[in-house]
Design a protein around this motif. Structure first.
Motif, PDB file in Angstrom:
ATOM      1  N   PHE A   1      45.371  -8.908  -5.907  1.00  0.00           N
ATOM      2  CA  PHE A   1      44.916  -9.954  -6.837  1.00  0.00           C
ATOM      3  C   PHE A   1      45.406  -9.681  -8.253  1.00  0.00           C
ATOM      4  N   PHE A   2      45.359  -8.428  -8.667  1.00  0.00           N
ATOM      5  CA  PHE A   2      45.846  -8.057  -9.998  1.00  0.00           C
ATOM      6  C   PHE A   2      47.324  -8.408 -10.152  1.00  0.00           C
ATOM      7  N   ILE A   3      48.099  -8.136  -9.127  1.00  0.00           N
ATOM      8  CA  ILE A   3      49.538  -8.444  -9.170  1.00  0.00           C
ATOM      9  C   ILE A   3      49.761  -9.947  -9.220  1.00  0.00           C
ATOM     10  N   LEU A   4      49.000 -10.704  -8.448  1.00  0.00           N
ATOM     11  CA  LEU A   4      49.128 -12.160  -8.434  1.00  0.00           C
ATOM     12  C   LEU A   4      48.776 -12.763  -9.795  1.00  0.00           C
ATOM     13  N   VAL A   5      47.693 -12.285 -10.392  1.00  0.00           N
ATOM     14  CA  VAL A   5      47.279 -12.797 -11.705  1.00  0.00           C
ATOM     15  C   VAL A   5      48.339 -12.470 -12.755  1.00  0.00           C
ATOM     16  N   THR A   6      48.905 -11.284 -12.680  1.00  0.00           N
ATOM     17  CA  THR A   6      49.968 -10.902 -13.610  1.00  0.00           C
ATOM     18  C   THR A   6      51.141 -11.867 -13.526  1.00  0.00           C
ATOM     19  N   PHE A   7      51.519 -12.234 -12.312  1.00  0.00           N
ATOM     20  CA  PHE A   7      52.622 -13.175 -12.130  1.00  0.00           C
ATOM     21  C   PHE A   7      52.250 -14.565 -12.613  1.00  0.00           C
ATOM     22  N   GLN A   8      50.981 -14.938 -12.478  1.00  0.00           N
ATOM     23  CA  GLN A   8      50.587 -16.261 -12.948  1.00  0.00           C
ATOM     24  C   GLN A   8      50.782 -16.396 -14.458  1.00  0.00           C
ATOM     25  N   PHE A   9      50.346 -15.387 -15.193  1.00  0.00           N
ATOM     26  CA  PHE A   9      50.344 -15.496 -16.650  1.00  0.00           C
ATOM     27  C   PHE A   9      51.660 -15.061 -17.303  1.00  0.00           C
ATOM     28  N   PHE A  10      52.464 -14.284 -16.608  1.00  0.00           N
ATOM     29  CA  PHE A  10      53.710 -13.819 -17.203  1.00  0.00           C
ATOM     30  C   PHE A  10      54.948 -14.300 -16.457  1.00  0.00           C
ATOM     31  N   GLY A  11      54.744 -15.009 -15.345  1.00  0.00           N
ATOM     32  CA  GLY A  11      55.876 -15.511 -14.580  1.00  0.00           C
ATOM     33  C   GLY A  11      56.678 -16.559 -15.325  1.00  0.00           C
ATOM     34  N   GLU A  12      55.993 -17.366 -16.153  1.00  0.00           N
ATOM     35  CA  GLU A  12      56.685 -18.424 -16.893  1.00  0.00           C
ATOM     36  C   GLU A  12      57.694 -17.836 -17.879  1.00  0.00           C
TER      37      GLU A  12
ATOM     38  N   PRO B   1      51.417  -1.347   2.866  1.00  0.00           N
ATOM     39  CA  PRO B   1      51.961  -2.707   2.931  1.00  0.00           C
ATOM     40  C   PRO B   1      50.927  -3.825   2.796  1.00  0.00           C
ATOM     41  N   ILE B   2      49.644  -3.504   2.522  1.00  0.00           N
ATOM     42  CA  ILE B   2      48.629  -4.561   2.510  1.00  0.00           C
ATOM     43  C   ILE B   2      48.653  -5.331   1.196  1.00  0.00           C
ATOM     44  N   ALA B   3      48.492  -4.622   0.050  1.00  0.00           N
ATOM     45  CA  ALA B   3      48.515  -5.310  -1.247  1.00  0.00           C
ATOM     46  C   ALA B   3      49.866  -5.971  -1.475  1.00  0.00           C
ATOM     47  N   VAL B   4      50.916  -5.216  -1.200  1.00  0.00           N
ATOM     48  CA  VAL B   4      52.306  -5.700  -1.298  1.00  0.00           C
ATOM     49  C   VAL B   4      53.032  -5.227  -0.045  1.00  0.00           C
ATOM     50  N   PRO B   5      53.609  -6.117   0.739  1.00  0.00           N
ATOM     51  CA  PRO B   5      53.807  -7.547   0.488  1.00  0.00           C
ATOM     52  C   PRO B   5      52.862  -8.481   1.241  1.00  0.00           C
TER      53      PRO B   5
ATOM     54  N   ALA C   1      50.359  -9.906  -2.099  1.00  0.00           N
ATOM     55  CA  ALA C   1      51.255 -10.299  -3.194  1.00  0.00           C
ATOM     56  C   ALA C   1      52.696 -10.167  -2.719  1.00  0.00           C
ATOM     57  N   GLY C   2      53.057 -10.990  -1.762  1.00  0.00           N
ATOM     58  CA  GLY C   2      54.406 -10.970  -1.229  1.00  0.00           C
ATOM     59  C   GLY C   2      55.318 -11.951  -1.949  1.00  0.00           C
ATOM     60  N   PRO C   3      56.577 -12.008  -1.570  1.00  0.00           N
ATOM     61  CA  PRO C   3      57.539 -12.910  -2.229  1.00  0.00           C
ATOM     62  C   PRO C   3      57.093 -14.366  -2.215  1.00  0.00           C
TER      63      PRO C   3
END
Length: 203
Positions: free
Chosen positions: A51-62, A113-117, A120-122
């Motif tokens: 979840f932490f990785i997903l949230v990071t991508f949400q706010f910094f992916g743009e 391999p649970i958290a990634v991928p 928070a996979g591709p």
């Protein structure tokens, strides 16, 4: 009139991408040599990391996308194509696919391999990049959608042994194919929306 963000439908979309039902057999395979008393703690820990990785991508992916000067319409169309491919793989899985996540006997998984991928996979990260870029004014709503999808996926994985006993392999496969069909429809609509948004630029 101000546009409202479709929290529920977006949460469903993200939930389909996370594909927890499809991951149940894989998760059980990964944890089969780990003490059963540790299963819940491991799943909760890995889900929080994911979840932490997903949230990071949400706010910094743009910011990542802005480096390449990508237009919103391009992101929407590309997202539709990505979801289309994911949906096809959910509906028609590779029968000869190997379990690339198999852990060594006695190992306790950490991050991989649970958290990634698995979480928070591709596919999930690409989804958040697309949604963040196309909904820049609704970051809060997107975060709520992500949280709801993640929470539901976490519950599915926490109860994975029970689900496996009830549904068996065929039942889980049927659920995954149903989710794939719905995702296929949503991907086509997303592609149409992107083309529709591009049409005025050619006038």
């Amino acid at each position: 009139m101000e546009n409202t963000f479709p929290v529920l439908s977006t949460a469903i979309l993200i939930f389909f991408i996370l594909d927890p039902f499809g991951n149940v057999p894989l998760l059980l395979s990964i944890l089969k040599n780990v003490d059963k008393q540790r299963h819940s703690k491991i799943i909760i820990r890995e889900m929080l990391i994911g979840f932490f990785i997903l949230v990071t991508f949400q706010f910094f992916g743009e910011r990542f996308l802005s480096i390449f000067h990508l237009e919103t319409q391009a992101i929407t169309i590309a997202g539709g194509i990505i979801f289309f491919v994911i949906a096809l793989k959910m509906i028609f899985p590779d029968p000869g696919g190997e379990n690339i996540f198999a852990a060594k006997k006695g190992d306790e998984p950490l991050v991989v391999p649970i958290a990634v991928p698995m979480i928070a996979g591709p596919a999930a990260l690409a989804t958040l990049l697309v949604l963040a870029k196309t909904n820049t004014e609704h970051a809060g709503g997107l975060f709520i959608s992500l949280f709801l999808a993640w929470l539901l996926a976490s519950l599915v994985l926490l109860f994975s042994p029970l689900l496996y006993k009830i549904l068996k392999v065929k039942g889980l496969a049927a659920l995954e194919r149903l989710m794939g069909m719905l995702l296929l429809i949503m991907s086509v609509q997303m592609f149409i929306d992107g083309i529709r948004a591009l049409l005025p630029t050619f006038a």
